[in-house]
Scaffold this motif. Structure first.
Motif, mmCIF file in Angstrom:
data_model
loop_
_atom_site.group_PDB
_atom_site.id
_atom_site.type_symbol
_atom_site.label_atom_id
_atom_site.label_comp_id
_atom_site.label_asym_id
_atom_site.label_seq_id
_atom_site.Cartn_x
_atom_site.Cartn_y
_atom_site.Cartn_z
ATOM 1 N N THR A 212 27.271 4.857 -78.218
ATOM 2 C CA THR A 212 25.916 5.394 -78.287
ATOM 3 C C THR A 212 25.526 6.045 -76.964
ATOM 4 O O THR A 212 24.974 7.146 -76.943
ATOM 5 C CB THR A 212 24.919 4.274 -78.635
ATOM 6 N N THR A 213 25.837 5.384 -75.868
ATOM 7 C CA THR A 213 25.512 5.915 -74.544
ATOM 8 C C THR A 213 26.188 7.274 -74.339
ATOM 9 O O THR A 213 25.586 8.213 -73.812
ATOM 10 C CB THR A 213 25.950 4.925 -73.458
ATOM 11 N N LYS B 51 25.247 -6.426 -83.197
ATOM 12 C CA LYS B 51 25.423 -5.584 -82.008
ATOM 13 C C LYS B 51 26.817 -5.815 -81.472
ATOM 14 O O LYS B 51 27.289 -6.966 -81.375
ATOM 15 C CB LYS B 51 24.363 -5.921 -80.951
HETATM 16 N N1 ATP Z 1 28.383 3.208 -67.816
HETATM 17 C C1 ATP Z 1 27.621 2.165 -68.119
HETATM 18 N N2 ATP Z 1 27.175 1.371 -67.132
HETATM 19 C C2 ATP Z 1 26.384 0.298 -67.421
HETATM 20 N N3 ATP Z 1 25.983 -0.041 -68.659
HETATM 21 C C3 ATP Z 1 26.404 0.710 -69.677
HETATM 22 C C4 ATP Z 1 27.235 1.849 -69.480
HETATM 23 N N4 ATP Z 1 27.481 2.416 -70.691
HETATM 24 C C5 ATP Z 1 26.841 1.662 -71.599
HETATM 25 N N5 ATP Z 1 26.170 0.649 -70.995
HETATM 26 C C6 ATP Z 1 25.397 -0.425 -71.642
HETATM 27 O O1 ATP Z 1 26.348 -1.261 -72.307
HETATM 28 C C7 ATP Z 1 25.875 -1.628 -73.613
HETATM 29 C C8 ATP Z 1 26.850 -1.120 -74.650
HETATM 30 O O2 ATP Z 1 26.831 0.290 -74.700
HETATM 31 P P1 ATP Z 1 26.566 1.068 -76.082
HETATM 32 O O3 ATP Z 1 25.479 0.394 -76.838
HETATM 33 O O4 ATP Z 1 26.417 2.497 -75.779
HETATM 34 O O5 ATP Z 1 27.966 0.790 -76.785
HETATM 35 P P2 ATP Z 1 28.333 1.055 -78.331
HETATM 36 O O6 ATP Z 1 29.792 1.237 -78.368
HETATM 37 O O7 ATP Z 1 27.489 2.135 -78.854
HETATM 38 O O8 ATP Z 1 27.921 -0.350 -78.988
HETATM 39 P P3 ATP Z 1 27.975 -0.668 -80.590
HETATM 40 O O9 ATP Z 1 29.425 -0.987 -80.831
HETATM 41 O O10 ATP Z 1 27.053 -1.844 -80.779
HETATM 42 O O11 ATP Z 1 27.500 0.571 -81.285
HETATM 43 C C9 ATP Z 1 24.492 -1.016 -73.746
HETATM 44 O O12 ATP Z 1 23.539 -2.004 -73.431
HETATM 45 C C10 ATP Z 1 24.474 0.104 -72.721
HETATM 46 O O13 ATP Z 1 23.194 0.333 -72.206
#
Ligand code: ATP
Ligand code: ATP
Ligand code: MG
Ligand code: MG
Lengths: 252, 252
Positions: free
Chosen positions: A17-18, B11
């Motif tokens: 998502t990030t 999550k």
């Molecule tokens: N580079 C980074 N540095 C610090 N924190 C990060 C970074 N990238 C993502 N995060 C944080 O880590 C967590 C996981 O990231 P994210 O939600 O984007 O992953 P995702 O793969 O989309 O998760 P899901 O599998 O639940 O969809 C989030 O709380 C996000 O804010």
């Protein structure tokens, strides 16, 4: 030239998502029209852009045939960036979609009429290889695989590449891997260094040069409903996402 | 007294597997018989204990009716700790299970004959609220919800509690929430402090006193196929998981 990118990895919490939110925001910042479609029932990309997760119509309504993609597209308050929100109903889609004939092409067909309006369309996928992610991989031209600099994320890559190969052979022959993106990389730890070395050795041509560092400002940004490139444009996380956008555009 | 705990949160990447593996290992260390069942197609709990992810029979074979739970239970090399491994086939179960009559009680029925041999049975769930997690929540007496000290994990909690309420009303009236566990908590960051304060304010009776700190040794342990409490028994991560096991046992 319109390209559809899926951001996918069944491993949870690796930065899908990030990456989707910030890549789309960087592209919009450069003046290109970008569309972000949130395919995850958690609706994190929707919330990460400050939009309510029960907005209607959502991508669920589009997949169910109750709305067109055109009707579901909405502005984000960021110039050149539009969003199709997710909704919690999507949790049901994983069970409902497979019951429909040819369900795996629903998203591709829904995107077709509006696709050429956006230079980039970005699909944020849930942490699974279920019907929603398959729909996204069928609709996409290219896939970006975020890989957290941790052991479990590394360990799951081979299985993920097998699945991508299956999708390419059976459902979407034009799908190619844009690249693997190392995320939450803390250069001070041996673990991150080891994971990076392993990934670059095993998949030499597939890994982006850009590495996204672990950076607290990235984790803070969603609570303000803004991409980190707007929350703190000069932090290490933002710099890396701008670099990534350049590298993605260059790889074509 | 035999209790079944599900470790669940849709999550991704919040510490479900790490909590399942280390809680089970702490219980075994204290001399109680513990069984860990890996319900995730990624098979991270299986790999995290050093066992191959294509071991057969797996929990998939049990859910499909091709093996009994008894046949799928195997030793882990850790005294008093047994495992039922996952396999990549589980990815198909999310689509196959809903087609079977009364599919949501399959796991509960499969556990019933062997349940009383283990003081604790721990179920590691995938990052979704699909048929496999529902099966686990129907089979469980109690559920532990790991909550990463990050914004998206906090934001998703209300939706998760709604779903747990639904399961309690419709499928498993005896299911109770053992507690929410704050994980990957980096006390130096405002974000983690804010998330902890919010969670304790919103859910005052539900949050464990024990907080699992972000600790690199925890992330290293899976690459050695061992729980962190064996990889580095005196690091901050191990101390916290021992504390958690005591608190879980005390809450009953
Ligand atoms: N580079 C980074 N540095 C610090 N924190 C990060 C970074 N990238 C993502 N995060 C944080 O880590 C967590 C996981 O990231 P994210 O939600 O984007 O992953 P995702 O793969 O989309 O998760 P899901 O599998 O639940 O969809 C989030 O709380 C996000 O804010
Ligand atoms: N306290 C901690 N400190 C540092 N790293 C941790 C900690 N807990 C977990 N990790 C690491 O964070 C990553 C995510 O944890 P884990 O895989 O246990 O989460 P999960 O919720 O089971 O993920 P999924 O949603 O994919 O099943 C893993 O690489 C793990 O090693
Ligand atoms: Mg996500
Ligand atoms: Mg897990």
């Amino acid at each position: 030239m319109a390209t559809v990118y899926a951001i996918a990895n069944q491993k949870g919490g690796v930065g899908k998502t990030t990456t989707a939110v910030n890549l789309a925001a960087c592209i919009a910042e450069a003046g290109y029209e970008a569309l972000l479609i949130d395919m995850d029932a958690q609706a994190n990309a929707t919330v990460g852009l400050g939009i309510a997760k029960d907005s209607e119509p959502s991508v669920y309504d589009v997949l169910a045939g109750d709305a067109t993609m055109e009707e579901a597209i909405r502005p984000t308050g960021i110039e050149h960036l539009s969003l199709v929100p997710a909704s919690p109903d999507l949790a049901g889609a994983s069970v409902e979609l497979p019951r429909i004939e040819n369900s795996e092409v629903r998203l591709r067909e829904a995107i077709a009429p509006i696709r050429d309006r956006y230079t980039f369309t970005i699909l944020d996928c849930p942490p699974s290889l279920g019907p929603l992610t398959v729909n996204a991989l069928v609709a996409a031209d290219r896939v970006i695989v975020p890989v957290q600099a941790e052991y479990f994320a590394l360990e799951g890559l081979a299985g993920l590449l097998d699945t991508l190969g299956l999708i390419q052979r059976e459902l979407n022959p034009r799908l190619t891997i844009a690249g693997m993106l190392l995320t939450m990389h803390d250069g001070r730890t041996r673990l991150a260094q080891d994971v990076e070395r392993e990934v670059r050795e095993h998949f030499p041509t597939l890994v982006f040069d850009t590495v996204i560092p672990r950076n607290i400002r990235v984790g803070e940004a969603p609570s303000f409903g803004r991409p980190v490139i707007h929350h703190d444009p000069h932090c290490a996380g933002s710099d890396a996402y701008f670099e990534l956008a350049k590298e993605v555009a260059a790889r074509g």
